[in-house]
Design an enzyme around this catalytic site. Structure first.
Site, short mmCIF file in Angstrom:
data_model
loop_
_atom_site.label_atom_id
_atom_site.label_comp_id
_atom_site.label_asym_id
_atom_site.label_seq_id
_atom_site.Cartn_x
_atom_site.Cartn_y
_atom_site.Cartn_z
N TYR A 133 0.83 -1.20 0.00
CA TYR A 133 0.00 0.00 0.00
C TYR A 133 0.87 1.26 0.00
O TYR A 133 0.62 2.21 -0.76
CB TYR A 133 -0.92 -0.03 1.22
CG TYR A 133 -1.92 1.10 1.30
CD1 TYR A 133 -3.11 1.05 0.59
CD2 TYR A 133 -1.68 2.21 2.11
CE1 TYR A 133 -4.04 2.08 0.67
CE2 TYR A 133 -2.61 3.24 2.20
CZ TYR A 133 -3.79 3.17 1.48
OH TYR A 133 -4.70 4.20 1.56
N LYS B 61 1.02 4.18 -2.86
CA LYS B 61 0.66 5.57 -2.56
C LYS B 61 1.83 6.52 -2.82
O LYS B 61 1.63 7.65 -3.29
CB LYS B 61 0.20 5.70 -1.10
CG LYS B 61 -1.14 5.03 -0.82
CD LYS B 61 -2.25 5.63 -1.68
CE LYS B 61 -3.62 5.05 -1.37
NZ LYS B 61 -4.68 5.63 -2.21
#
Length: 363
Positions: free
Chosen positions: A232, A236
């Site tokens: 993640y 990002k």
């Protein structure tokens, strides 16, 4: 993990108090030019002489605050330029991952205000139908599905003028426990899908005489990283870099297109259900409605923007300026690497609400 395995957070009487609330109160009182100039006016109403020390101090303070506000306005104008013209009756807004959470909230607000909204998601909309909102079942990791849906949107609703890349998933496992399919699915949804949607919808935005707006929803995790969020965090960080590079390109090639980068902390959505907030005073959980207000305001005013919420998210880039020892101490104090220990997520919620059939995680 069942829901009852999540340790409850006991709220104390001062739980709502946070540094964000204190700063908000100060900005509308002591640090607001209008309030600052009230003080010398009150002194003058009491027939205090202009050269009296309290009068001089209050005037100096009011002048300093006024200059600070003027400097902030100039800084924003130089950094982001002039806004574009926005007419909601002619805007066609495309939102990925808009069937729930933050995306759904933005879609419903714009639908009620008269804009034309297209929601792209693999899951059905939580509220069924919403006024002014058209749902398109679409897996944003599939280039062919995006191209097909884009053609349908242009045929049914018109040429898109706003693209909000909001789709995301959280797996929440240590790297050693992640399977290759999970890694690929996470990076495809959280990173590659942005390239796919931009490549598909950007030509339509470029054709619009009034320009358009691109909104990228990133995360502070992309800057600081966190345990059990390797995939993640990498995604990002990637979309933040993608957004900044794209913004630089568009300033030269399509100056009428505006870009908005959103970097929130922990959102109060099912995506991070079960995550324990390490410090509610410094890093309070952000309500989706507050983030939605900022995004909607940026789109409405047709301006470029960088939105960080809560307060620490606006200064998170300074974290890497600290000496590495202080960075390590800050991580231990914040307990950022322990926050995912109680993670349940959207899949855990579904498992509790429905014991039948396989689970398909929403975007």
């Amino acid at each position: 993990m069942p829901l009852d395995a999540t340790p409850p957070q006991r709220d104390s009487w001062f739980a709502p108090l946070s540094i964000d609330l204190i700063v908000k109160v100060l900005k509308t009182s002591f640090f607001h030019p209008f309030i600052a100039w009230i003080v010398p006016l009150c002194f003058r109403a009491q027939n205090m002489f202009w050269d009296a020390p309290p009068m001089l101090v209050s005037i100096a303070w009011a002048t300093l605050i006024s200059l600070s506000w003027i400097a902030a306005t100039i800084n924003e104008r130089v950094a982001f330029g002039l806004p574009r013209e926005v007419d909601l009756s002619e805007e066609v807004i495309v939102i990925t991952g808009g069937a729930s959470g933050l995306g759904l909230l933005i879609a419903e607000v714009y639908g009620m205000r008269g804009a034309t909204v297209a929601v792209l998601d693999v899951a059905e909309m939580e509220n069924g139908e919403a006024r002014g909102v058209t749902y398109y079942k679409c897996d944003v990791t599939d280039k062919d599905q995006i191209a097909r849906v884009a053609a349908e949107i242009e045929r049914d609703l018109g040429t898109p003028t706003v693209l909000i890349n909001n789709a995301a998933i959280v797996i929440g496992k240590p790297l050693l426990d992640l399977t290759f399919p999970e890694i690929e699915r996470s990076l495809s949804t959280n990173l590659l899908s942005h390239f796919y949607t931009l490549k598909t919808f950007l030509p339509a935005l470029a054709r619009n005489e009034r320009g358009g707006t691109i909104v990228t929803v990133s995360s502070v995790i992309g800057t600081v990283g966190a345990a059990q969020l390797t995939d993640y965090a990498a995604a990002k960080a990637g979309i933040s870099a993608l957004h900044r590079s794209l913004a630089a390109e568009l300033r030269q090639s399509h100056p009428k297109i505006r870009t908005v980068l959103v970097t929130p902390g922990q959102l109060s959505t099912p995506l991070f259900y079960g995550v324990q907030t390490p410090n509610r005073f410094i890093a309070p959980v952000v309500e989706p409605v507050d983030v939605a207000k900022e995004i909607i305001a940026a789109i409405d005013h047709g301006k470029n923007a960088a939105i960080g919420m809560p307060l620490y998210a606006r200064w998170i880039d300074w974290y890497h300026v600290l000496p590495v020892a202080l960075q390590a101490i800050a991580r231990r104090l914040a307990q950022v690497d322990r926050a995912m220990d109680t993670f349940v997520g959207r899949k855990g919620l579904k498992r509790e609400s429905s014991k039948e059939g396989p689970l398909i995680e929403d975007l």
